[in-house]
Design an enzyme around this catalytic site. Structure first.
Site, short mmCIF file in Angstrom:
data_model
loop_
_atom_site.label_atom_id
_atom_site.label_comp_id
_atom_site.label_asym_id
_atom_site.label_seq_id
_atom_site.Cartn_x
_atom_site.Cartn_y
_atom_site.Cartn_z
N ASN A 194 0.86 -1.12 0.07
CA ASN A 194 -0.05 -0.07 -0.03
C ASN A 194 0.72 1.27 -0.01
O ASN A 194 0.30 2.32 0.22
CB ASN A 194 -0.98 0.13 1.39
CG ASN A 194 -1.95 -1.28 1.33
OD1 ASN A 194 -2.45 -1.60 0.27
ND2 ASN A 194 -1.86 -1.76 2.52
N HIS A 222 -13.83 -1.91 7.97
CA HIS A 222 -12.44 -2.67 8.16
C HIS A 222 -12.73 -3.21 9.46
O HIS A 222 -13.56 -2.71 10.58
CB HIS A 222 -11.65 -1.71 8.16
CG HIS A 222 -10.07 -2.16 8.40
ND1 HIS A 222 -9.59 -2.45 9.65
CD2 HIS A 222 -9.15 -2.71 7.27
CE1 HIS A 222 -8.38 -2.78 9.50
NE2 HIS A 222 -7.99 -3.05 8.22
N GLU A 260 -15.67 3.71 5.65
CA GLU A 260 -14.24 4.16 5.09
C GLU A 260 -14.50 5.08 4.14
O GLU A 260 -15.71 5.31 3.51
CB GLU A 260 -13.64 2.90 4.58
CG GLU A 260 -13.35 1.71 5.58
CD GLU A 260 -12.83 0.72 5.11
OE1 GLU A 260 -11.95 0.33 4.22
OE2 GLU A 260 -13.16 -0.73 5.66
N SER A 313 -10.81 -0.54 1.70
CA SER A 313 -9.62 -1.32 1.55
C SER A 313 -9.68 -2.36 0.46
O SER A 313 -8.82 -2.63 -0.09
CB SER A 313 -9.12 -1.40 2.77
OG SER A 313 -10.16 -2.42 3.56
N ASP A 353 -12.86 6.66 8.09
CA ASP A 353 -11.61 6.25 8.13
C ASP A 353 -11.05 6.31 6.47
O ASP A 353 -11.43 5.85 5.57
CB ASP A 353 -11.56 4.52 8.20
CG ASP A 353 -10.35 3.91 8.18
OD1 ASP A 353 -9.44 4.22 7.61
OD2 ASP A 353 -10.39 2.79 8.83
N HIS A 412 -7.06 4.60 2.94
CA HIS A 412 -6.62 4.36 1.79
C HIS A 412 -6.54 5.45 0.90
O HIS A 412 -6.35 5.62 -0.34
CB HIS A 412 -7.02 3.26 0.99
CG HIS A 412 -6.65 2.08 1.65
ND1 HIS A 412 -5.54 1.13 1.27
CD2 HIS A 412 -7.54 1.16 2.53
CE1 HIS A 412 -5.47 0.12 1.98
NE2 HIS A 412 -6.52 0.06 2.89
N LYS A 439 0.16 3.74 5.06
CA LYS A 439 -0.30 3.53 3.51
C LYS A 439 0.44 4.35 2.61
O LYS A 439 1.70 4.32 2.31
CB LYS A 439 -1.72 3.21 3.36
CG LYS A 439 -2.11 1.96 4.23
CD LYS A 439 -3.40 1.38 4.30
CE LYS A 439 -3.34 0.12 4.97
NZ LYS A 439 -4.57 -0.26 5.61
C1 PLP Z 1 -4.92 -0.72 6.97
C2 PLP Z 1 -6.29 -0.15 7.67
C3 PLP Z 1 -6.31 -0.16 8.74
C4 PLP Z 1 -5.31 -0.36 9.93
O1 PLP Z 1 -4.28 0.45 9.74
P1 PLP Z 1 -2.62 0.00 10.24
O2 PLP Z 1 -1.82 1.30 10.49
O3 PLP Z 1 -2.28 -0.94 9.20
O4 PLP Z 1 -2.99 -0.62 11.67
C5 PLP Z 1 -7.61 0.59 9.19
N1 PLP Z 1 -8.40 0.95 8.51
C6 PLP Z 1 -8.57 0.45 7.27
C7 PLP Z 1 -9.47 0.93 6.29
C8 PLP Z 1 -7.33 0.14 6.89
O5 PLP Z 1 -7.20 -0.40 5.40
#
Ligand code: PLP
Length: 386
Positions: A46, A132, A176, A180, A205, A208, A239
């Site tokens: 990512n 997620h 989100e 993801s 969230d 991405h 990411k």
């Molecule tokens: C990767 C991800 C997380 C977790 O993040 P990390 O820093 O890898 O623990 C949380 N929410 C989403 C949507 C993700 O893709």
């Protein structure tokens, strides 16, 4: 649960073609990786903009490392609180268009630590069905009632709020922004409007979307001009920002509250200063014209790649740098992944329970370092296998 139960769990997973195993890399570069002495085009990381290897980001980390050593030594509320953490929080608040920000040790820890502190027994969380695992785990730990609305469906959210909002104390809508595993985008404007109508707050969230979308890479909420209407904007540095750790951007009151009430924040050692320095440099690099140009190119390349796969009759989805190709059965996803590896292309299968039953897929994460040749080679290899 006994050791025998654990063994049976593993055997069942293996039988169903769902066993998860680790396969270490020797090295990874933006767009490529070395595993078992072989170089691959890497479509499963990512690090969308290659910032993990950006000279200014690496230099910031190296300088902080030589100045501060490796570990932060304590939690933020003890002596692990460095000026660097505060500089990063100020940069993130500006980047996200919010009053304040708080750094967490990972995205997973952030979501669990935020939701479990913001909601409680008697409250209700309304989450997109494909949210997620960390968001769902945070909601479960909060003990609030959890309602899951159909993916990207503001009308279903509206109906659930109409039905269940009244009984709840406070209500939080969770989604989100760029999903993801599906690579599609949430209808943020509509979701915010529905939440407002029912007096619910909104948590988004941006794991991405951060770095890829929005002015300065501030994310989809910034790009769509709805940051103002979103109470809690969460994202990660792990990411597109190429580093590690996560953040929440919100009001000053919310941040001060979480410093007191979020157990994932309070009871964990602070992020190492060198990691924080890298994250801070990455936020700055992210806003540069050169980086914005590369992000635009990345999104155009992803559209072209998706189009090529669709023209070949493949079920390629998404509206971002993430291009999932749905194949259905887990065994088929594993077979395709293995055959692509033979062709020098690293793209890992994503299977249930990470995605719904019957929707196993190859999830192509495109990055700015992938050239047209690599993308053409990947599309042709996949077409030849189906
Ligand atoms: C990767 C991800 C997380 C977790 O993040 P990390 O820093 O890898 O623990 C949380 N929410 C989403 C949507 C993700 O893709």
């Amino acid at each position: 649960m006994t050791e025998d139960d654990r063994l049976r769990h593993l055997e069942k997973r293996r039988g169903d073609g769902l066993l998860r195993t680790l396969s270490p890399l020797a090295e990874r570069y933006p767009g490529s990786a070395v595993r078992g002495g072989t170089a691959f085009a890497d479509f499963s990381s990512n690090d969308y903009l290659g910032l993990s290897r950006h000279p200014d980001v690496v230099k910031a980390a190296a300088e902080a490392l030589s100045r501060h050593g490796v570990g932060a030594g304590a939690s933020r509320l003890m002596t692990g609180d460095y000026e660097l953490h505060h500089a990063l929080e100020e940069a993130v608040a500006a980047f996200k268009g919010k009053e304040a920000a708080l750094v967490f040790n990972s995205g997973y820890q952030a979501n669990v630590g935020i939701l479990s502190a913001l909601a409680g027994r008697g409250d209700a969380v309304f989450a997109d069905r494909l949210s997620h695992a960390s968001l769902l785990d945070g909601a479960a730990l909060s003990r609030a009632a959890l309602f899951r609305f159909r993916h990207n469906d503001p009308e279903h959210l509206d109906a659930l709020l109409a039905r269940h909002r009244g009984a709840a104390g406070d209500a939080v809508v969770v989604t989100e922004s760029v999903f993801s595993m599906d690579g599609d985008r949430a209808p943020l404007r509509e979701l915010v409007a529905v939440a407002r109508r029912h007096g619910a707050s909104v948590l988004v969230d941006e794991a991405h979307a951060t770095g890829v979308f929005g002015r300065n890479g501030g994310g989809l909420a910034v790009e769509e001009g709805v940051a103002e209407g979103i109470d809690f904007v969460m994202g990660t540095f792990s990411k597109a920002l190429g580093g590690f750790g996560a953040y929440l951007a919100a009001s000053r009151v919310t941040v001060d509250y979480l410093v007191n009430a979020s157990r994932g924040f309070v009871y964990s050692t602070a992020l190492p200063p060198a990691v924080v320095a890298a994250d801070l440099a990455a936020v700055e690099v992210c806003g540069r014209e050169e980086t914005r140009r590369r992000a635009g190119e990345l999104l155009r390349n992803a559209d072209g790649f998706r189009e090529a796969l669709r023209n070949a009759g493949l079920d390629a989805r998404g509206e971002s740098q993430i291009v999932p190709v749905i194949v259905g059965e887990s065994g088929e996803a594993s077979r395709l992944s293995g055959a692509l590896a033979e062709a020098g292309i690293l793209v890992l299968p994503v299977r249930p329970p990470t995605v719904p039953e019957g929707s196993a897929r190859l999830r192509f994460s495109l990055c700015a370092a992938h050239g047209e040749d690599t993308l053409r080679r990947a599309a042709e290899a996949l077409r030849g296998l189906r």
